[in-house]
Design an enzyme around this catalytic site. Structure first.
Site, mmCIF file in Angstrom:
data_model
loop_
_atom_site.group_PDB
_atom_site.id
_atom_site.type_symbol
_atom_site.label_atom_id
_atom_site.label_comp_id
_atom_site.label_asym_id
_atom_site.label_seq_id
_atom_site.Cartn_x
_atom_site.Cartn_y
_atom_site.Cartn_z
ATOM 1 N N ASP A 30 -5.487 7.687 4.215
ATOM 2 C CA ASP A 30 -4.006 7.357 5.480
ATOM 3 C C ASP A 30 -4.432 7.650 7.320
ATOM 4 O OD1 ASP A 30 -1.457 6.533 6.137
ATOM 5 O OD2 ASP A 30 -0.823 8.022 4.839
ATOM 6 N N ASP A 31 -3.978 6.811 7.839
ATOM 7 C CA ASP A 31 -4.477 6.338 8.808
ATOM 8 C C ASP A 31 -5.283 6.948 9.355
ATOM 9 O OD1 ASP A 31 -1.269 6.971 8.869
ATOM 10 O OD2 ASP A 31 -0.690 8.663 10.317
ATOM 11 N N CYS A 77 1.791 2.054 7.491
ATOM 12 C CA CYS A 77 1.496 1.780 5.837
ATOM 13 C C CYS A 77 2.334 0.501 4.949
ATOM 14 C CB CYS A 77 1.935 3.497 5.763
ATOM 15 S SG CYS A 77 1.597 4.701 6.125
ATOM 16 N N HIS A 131 2.404 2.366 -0.385
ATOM 17 C CA HIS A 131 3.937 3.346 0.146
ATOM 18 C C HIS A 131 4.694 3.928 -0.505
ATOM 19 C CE1 HIS A 131 5.108 4.722 4.115
ATOM 20 N NE2 HIS A 131 6.437 4.933 3.447
ATOM 21 N N ASP A 327 -5.322 2.683 5.871
ATOM 22 C CA ASP A 327 -4.180 1.386 5.688
ATOM 23 C C ASP A 327 -4.289 1.003 7.130
ATOM 24 O OD1 ASP A 327 -3.535 4.179 6.658
ATOM 25 O OD2 ASP A 327 -1.372 3.910 5.384
ATOM 26 N N HIS A 328 -4.774 1.475 8.406
ATOM 27 C CA HIS A 328 -4.915 1.296 9.577
ATOM 28 C C HIS A 328 -5.702 2.944 10.235
ATOM 29 C CE1 HIS A 328 -1.405 3.878 9.969
ATOM 30 N NE2 HIS A 328 -0.915 3.258 9.114
#
Length: 513
Positions: A30-31, A77, A131, A327-328
């Site tokens: 994540d992130d 997300c 999510h 996700d990013h």
């Protein structure tokens, strides 16, 4: 006896007529910005730390296709995961926030694991894949998994760690604390290893293939990690970003106010930082947060390594496609911004690595422009499943289709041309008088171009290109950190006009032949 006979006959049939299918291990963090050593480019580092400790991901990269220019479709997300898990873009899923469920607002779309389930795979998930909460129907999109028991969340993450450190943006866990209460991502890893051991016997015999999705929560805030990983990031090596200021001539719509970190953690909230761009944060605080982020990445790397080691120990390496991504990206005070919620390079770009036995054994380092909408069709093709059609313009009633393209051709032949442009977007709510403004952004090899336009919501979900509020143009050949908006510079007028035309034509016009 009947079961043994069935197994025997299945094996005979498979030996005589079947080409064994590959399992899929789908791992997302994540992130995660491209902050791993394998993606560090000395000539153009994009603000990356120059001494990341990620030995397991580095080893994985040696036998994988590493896409160094992979972009998500929205840097937050819920929308991003709804997008790549369905192979469709936000204007098709209609998910732009952390609450809406794509099946409710977009359509009853077939997700990646659901498609594999329909093809006879056992599908199971754990951790953060979709999510959570209402964004996945309140049940982690139950229909995607083989049965009710095949989705696992971390009990300690919810019941202990989030309560203990919810007031702090980062925290170090010592060995005693870790042994008493395993961190959430450790529990996810343990469950992944236990699941691999359960699935291995039938998978190796070719009786049942699996699609297993593993979602790490880190390096999402709060950064809670074992203290042993700080040794790889001595305090004296921590650096400030070179651009802790907003881009010159940045339009107001490009800014997001840092609300996620300012309002979510008491140690930050009590400082009373302004939401305005160019707000100065103390250097020691910035460096501490950056150090904690890096340590969290290294912790995820170690957990990834444990799963890969178990895959090898079970003899599944050559039978399993493995994808690692996120996700990013993430902002660590570049442009005085934190977290994501923008269309900037550092927020929309994230690692994407795929190991496909027999395809990437010698390693592939690709600078093709790729999108996370490409993941779905890529995994389907690598697994030898029926290919997905390109979605029609109105695909609300089409269960399985894609708005991306398979990356397998460029994995097999990196000299093939890829996409000339990739697309992403981010909304801004401007109140009842103006409504929603959407920032539609496009990345080419050289430029990032963005137009902030009026967004036509329900039932159209389309941009109104005639109501243009602002535009951004960044030239990566001379400004890779996007520090100067050149949209108003006369020397770029013809370039801007062409980029605008391409942006309006959209992703369909950019599909490779």
């Amino acid at each position: 006896m009947r079961q043994l006979t069935y197994i025997f006959l299945t094996l005979v049939i498979c030996v005589l007529s079947c080409e064994s299918r590959k399992n899929v291990l789908f791992i997302v963090s994540d992130d995660l910005r491209p902050e791993i050593a394998a993606m560090y480019d000395k000539g153009n580092p994009y603000q990356m730390h120059d001494k990341m400790y990620t030995p397991h991901l580095d080893a994985f990269a040696e036998r994988s296709a590493v896409f160094r220019k992979a972009y998500v479709q929205q840097a937050i997300c819920g929308p991003s995961r709804a997008s790549f898990m369905t192979g469709r873009r936000p204007d098709t899923t209609h998910v732009y926030n952390l609450d809406d469920y794509f099946r409710t607002v977009g359509g009853d779309f077939t997700t990646i694991p659901q498609y594999f389930k329909q093809q006879g795979y056992r599908t199971l998930g754990m951790g953060k894949i979709f999510h959570g909460g209402s964004a996945s129907g309140g049940n982690y999109d139950k229909v995607s998994w083989s049965d009710d028991e095949e989705f696992f969340t971390s009990p300690s993450d919810k019941k202990y760690w989030r309560k203990r450190f919810k007031m702090r943006s980062w925290a170090v866990v010592n060995k005693t604390m870790e042994e008493e209460h395993p961190l959430g991502d450790q529990e996810i890893t343990d469950h992944a290893i236990k699941s691999l051991r359960r699935l291995a016997p039938t998978a190796k015999l070719g009786l049942e293939n699996f699609f297993m999705a593993v979602g790490f929560r880190l390096p999402h805030l709060p950064f809670v990690f074992p203290g042993r990983f700080l040794k790889y990031y001595p305090k004296e090596t921590m650096k400030m970003p070179s651009n802790p200021y907003a881009p010159k001539d940045m339009p107001e719509y490009a800014w997001h106010g840092n609300g996620e970190i300012r309002n979510g953690y008491a140690d930050i909230t009590l400082r009373g930082f302004s939401k305005e761009p160019n707000t100065k944060w103390p250097e020691y605080l910035v460096k501490n947060l950056r150090r904690a982020y890096y340590a969290s990445v290294s912790y995820v790397d170690s957990l990834f390594g444990k799963i890969m080691a178990e895959l090898d120990r079970l003899g599944l390496r050559d039978d399993t496609i493995v994808m690692f991504g996120s996700d990013h990206g993430y902002e660590l005070y570049e442009h005085s911004a934190w977290c994501k919620h923008t269309n900037f390079e550092i927020a929309t770009r994230t690692p994407l690595m795929i190991r496909a036995p027999g395809v990437t054994d010698k390693g592939v380092m690709s600078d093709h422009l790729v999108e996370y909408t490409d993941v779905y069709s890529t995994l389907v093709e690598l697994a030898g499943l029926p290919a997905l059609p390109t979605c029609p313009k109105d695909s609300s009633k089409v269960k399985a289709c894609t708005e991306g393209t398979s990356l397998v051709p460029v994995m097999k032949n990196p000299n093939l041309p890829g996409k000339q442009s990739v697309f992403m977007q981010y909304p801004r709510n401007r109140g009842p008088r103006i409504g929603t403004i959407m920032g539609y952004s496009m990345r080419t090899e050289r430029y990032r171009y963005t137009e902030w336009v009026k967004f036509n919501g329900k039932p159209d979900f389309t941009p109104n290109w005639f109501l243009l509020f602002a535009s951004e143009l960044y030239d990566h050949y001379v400004d890779p950190d996007e520090n100067v908006n050149r949209a108003g510079v006369q020397a770029y007028a013809s370039v801007k006009a062409q980029l605008s035309k391409t942006l309006h034509a959209g992703w369909r016009a950019q599909l490779p032949s």
